[in-house]
Design a protein around this motif. Sequence first.
Motif, mmCIF file in Angstrom:
data_model
loop_
_atom_site.group_PDB
_atom_site.id
_atom_site.type_symbol
_atom_site.label_atom_id
_atom_site.label_comp_id
_atom_site.label_asym_id
_atom_site.label_seq_id
_atom_site.Cartn_x
_atom_site.Cartn_y
_atom_site.Cartn_z
ATOM 1 N N SER A 52 37.197 33.740 35.849
ATOM 2 C CA SER A 52 37.334 32.596 34.946
ATOM 3 C C SER A 52 38.789 32.170 34.748
ATOM 4 N N TYR A 53 39.740 32.952 35.267
ATOM 5 C CA TYR A 53 41.149 32.652 35.042
ATOM 6 C C TYR A 53 41.614 31.451 35.842
ATOM 7 N N PRO A 54 42.670 30.794 35.382
ATOM 8 C CA PRO A 54 43.266 29.699 36.154
ATOM 9 C C PRO A 54 43.726 30.198 37.527
ATOM 10 N N GLU A 55 43.876 29.287 38.455
ATOM 11 C CA GLU A 55 44.198 29.648 39.830
ATOM 12 C C GLU A 55 45.509 30.413 39.955
ATOM 13 N N ASP A 56 46.521 30.023 39.165
ATOM 14 C CA ASP A 56 47.816 30.703 39.279
ATOM 15 C C ASP A 56 47.719 32.160 38.838
ATOM 16 N N ILE A 57 46.871 32.432 37.818
ATOM 17 C CA ILE A 57 46.685 33.807 37.372
ATOM 18 C C ILE A 57 45.919 34.595 38.429
ATOM 19 N N GLN A 58 44.900 33.976 39.000
ATOM 20 C CA GLN A 58 44.082 34.669 39.996
ATOM 21 C C GLN A 58 44.913 35.073 41.214
ATOM 22 N N LYS A 59 45.894 34.256 41.586
ATOM 23 C CA LYS A 59 46.740 34.594 42.731
ATOM 24 C C LYS A 59 47.531 35.862 42.459
ATOM 25 N N LYS A 60 47.987 36.027 41.221
ATOM 26 C CA LYS A 60 48.778 37.205 40.868
ATOM 27 C C LYS A 60 47.937 38.474 40.850
ATOM 28 N N ILE A 61 46.660 38.343 40.547
ATOM 29 C CA ILE A 61 45.818 39.531 40.409
ATOM 30 C C ILE A 61 44.741 39.596 41.483
ATOM 31 N N ASN A 62 44.978 38.937 42.594
ATOM 32 C CA ASN A 62 43.973 38.815 43.646
ATOM 33 C C ASN A 62 43.368 40.148 44.101
ATOM 34 N N PRO A 63 44.143 41.241 44.248
ATOM 35 C CA PRO A 63 43.543 42.503 44.712
ATOM 36 C C PRO A 63 42.464 43.056 43.784
ATOM 37 N N VAL A 64 42.455 42.599 42.529
ATOM 38 C CA VAL A 64 41.482 43.121 41.569
ATOM 39 C C VAL A 64 40.054 42.840 42.006
ATOM 40 N N LYS A 65 39.807 41.642 42.518
ATOM 41 C CA LYS A 65 38.439 41.255 42.852
ATOM 42 C C LYS A 65 37.828 42.166 43.909
ATOM 43 N N GLY A 66 38.570 42.412 44.974
ATOM 44 C CA GLY A 66 38.063 43.290 46.018
ATOM 45 C C GLY A 66 37.812 44.695 45.511
ATOM 46 N N ALA A 67 38.720 45.212 44.661
ATOM 47 C CA ALA A 67 38.566 46.560 44.122
ATOM 48 C C ALA A 67 37.353 46.659 43.193
ATOM 49 N N LEU A 68 37.107 45.604 42.400
ATOM 50 C CA LEU A 68 35.952 45.609 41.510
ATOM 51 C C LEU A 68 34.647 45.622 42.295
ATOM 52 N N TYR A 69 34.556 44.774 43.312
ATOM 53 C CA TYR A 69 33.348 44.762 44.145
ATOM 54 C C TYR A 69 33.171 46.104 44.859
ATOM 55 N N TYR A 70 34.279 46.696 45.282
ATOM 56 C CA TYR A 70 34.200 47.998 45.950
ATOM 57 C C TYR A 70 33.635 49.048 45.000
ATOM 58 N N ASN A 71 34.121 49.085 43.764
ATOM 59 C CA ASN A 71 33.606 50.046 42.793
ATOM 60 C C ASN A 71 32.130 49.826 42.507
ATOM 61 N N ILE A 72 31.746 48.570 42.433
ATOM 62 C CA ILE A 72 30.328 48.258 42.203
ATOM 63 C C ILE A 72 29.486 48.770 43.367
ATOM 64 N N ALA A 73 30.009 48.630 44.582
ATOM 65 C CA ALA A 73 29.309 49.176 45.753
ATOM 66 C C ALA A 73 29.144 50.687 45.623
ATOM 67 N N CYS A 74 30.182 51.362 45.103
ATOM 68 C CA CYS A 74 30.111 52.814 44.909
ATOM 69 C C CYS A 74 29.042 53.188 43.889
ATOM 70 N N TYR A 75 28.996 52.478 42.762
ATOM 71 C CA TYR A 75 27.995 52.784 41.734
ATOM 72 C C TYR A 75 26.590 52.637 42.312
ATOM 73 N N ARG A 76 26.366 51.559 43.032
ATOM 74 C CA ARG A 76 25.033 51.302 43.588
ATOM 75 C C ARG A 76 24.670 52.348 44.641
ATOM 76 N N SER A 77 25.647 52.754 45.438
ATOM 77 C CA SER A 77 25.391 53.812 46.420
ATOM 78 C C SER A 77 25.007 55.110 45.718
ATOM 79 N N LEU A 78 25.722 55.436 44.653
ATOM 80 C CA LEU A 78 25.432 56.658 43.912
ATOM 81 C C LEU A 78 24.040 56.614 43.279
ATOM 82 N N MET A 79 23.561 55.402 42.954
ATOM 83 C CA MET A 79 22.209 55.238 42.393
ATOM 84 C C MET A 79 21.180 55.027 43.502
ATOM 85 N N ASN A 80 21.646 55.153 44.761
ATOM 86 C CA ASN A 80 20.793 55.010 45.953
ATOM 87 C C ASN A 80 20.193 53.608 46.079
ATOM 88 N N LYS A 81 20.907 52.623 45.567
ATOM 89 C CA LYS A 81 20.505 51.225 45.747
ATOM 90 C C LYS A 81 21.229 50.700 46.987
#
Length: 392
Positions: free
Chosen positions: A55-84
Amino acid sequence: MVMMGNLHAAQAQVTMEDVKRYFTEQSLLVKQARDFQDYERAEELDYAILRTVLSYPEDIQKKINPVKGALYYNIACYRSLMNKKEEAIEAFAKAVENGWVNFIYTIKDKDLENIRNEKRFTAMVDRLQEENDFPNILKQAGGYAHKKDSLLPKFTYLPPNDCNLIRIKEHFNLDSIAGYGDELSKIKRLLGWVHNMVRHDGQASDPISNDVINLINTCQKENRGLNCRMISRILNECYLAMGLKSRSITCLPQKNTDDCHVINLVYSTTLDKWLWMDPTFNAYVMDENGNLLNIAEVRERLISGAPLKINEDANWNNKKKETKEHYLDFYMARNLYSMKCVLNSGYDTESQIAGKFSPVTVTLYPSSALNIINKQSGCTDNATYFWQSPQQ
């Protein structure tokens, strides 16, 4: 899953300090859920953070861009651990789409064991490896030339009797900080002191005045950090003030669009060799027998797969313990394609004060990059020249 204490987050219409505070608070909640193995709750929390990030403005998102990939990666880990499995693979795909590049971490993460042999997952990992197996990329880039070249100018080092270095030494009482042990203990103590004096902030802009005393005082008064280049410069001038020959080395990736990292190279007369010192992570590198290594040796060992280790107290901002797998196999392996430093190591070499000229720099490329070396001035593949000892 990857710990995210050193990533940045933000909220719309707030400062970056608010951003970091928000993300730190949320990360603690996520950690609590993980510690209790409540992966469903951890997934919900990370999705909430992700929605905020998106939801952040584009200039903020550019500064924190690595966050999105890391968040999706963690979500993938949680789902794997739940065998989804299917949902985990979908989240991992989004992680890659949003900048997740840590191939080494991915293939070693036990959280992903439940999807490790799934065809869609293995296909994505194979593609990830092509561009992000950084030790292999270094291997493919090859080595350097080793030859005497009298046409290239020698590297120089400002002597400790320079008035500015004397001022730095006396102001911080560096003799006391370095202690009265042997040379190696002094080198390590100065490394730790700079690491603890100024925190790392990759988003921080360089102050207009780069005087070391002013830099440290400003950071303490304003509770602000500095990027790795400026932290390295502080350590470099402290080493020079103590009579230790030192250079700040910018370690560069193959892709010039990627981030880089700046560390220090300090010469030990005791060992008669250069040593790797990184004030951002309070890190130095050793072989399997505990022998201190330099940049060239670390690069060669990453390529050959020879054992490497880092000191136990290596860390990021005294908040996150650094590991050999992340620091060397991923982060520094990516940033050891080429190396750059100023020709004359001295005081205030990168000041932005009006009227200051740009320092002369030299960049070491692998011999496979002759197309770059032949087109740009200040570039060489001569490792013998670039790593010459101060006595030469």
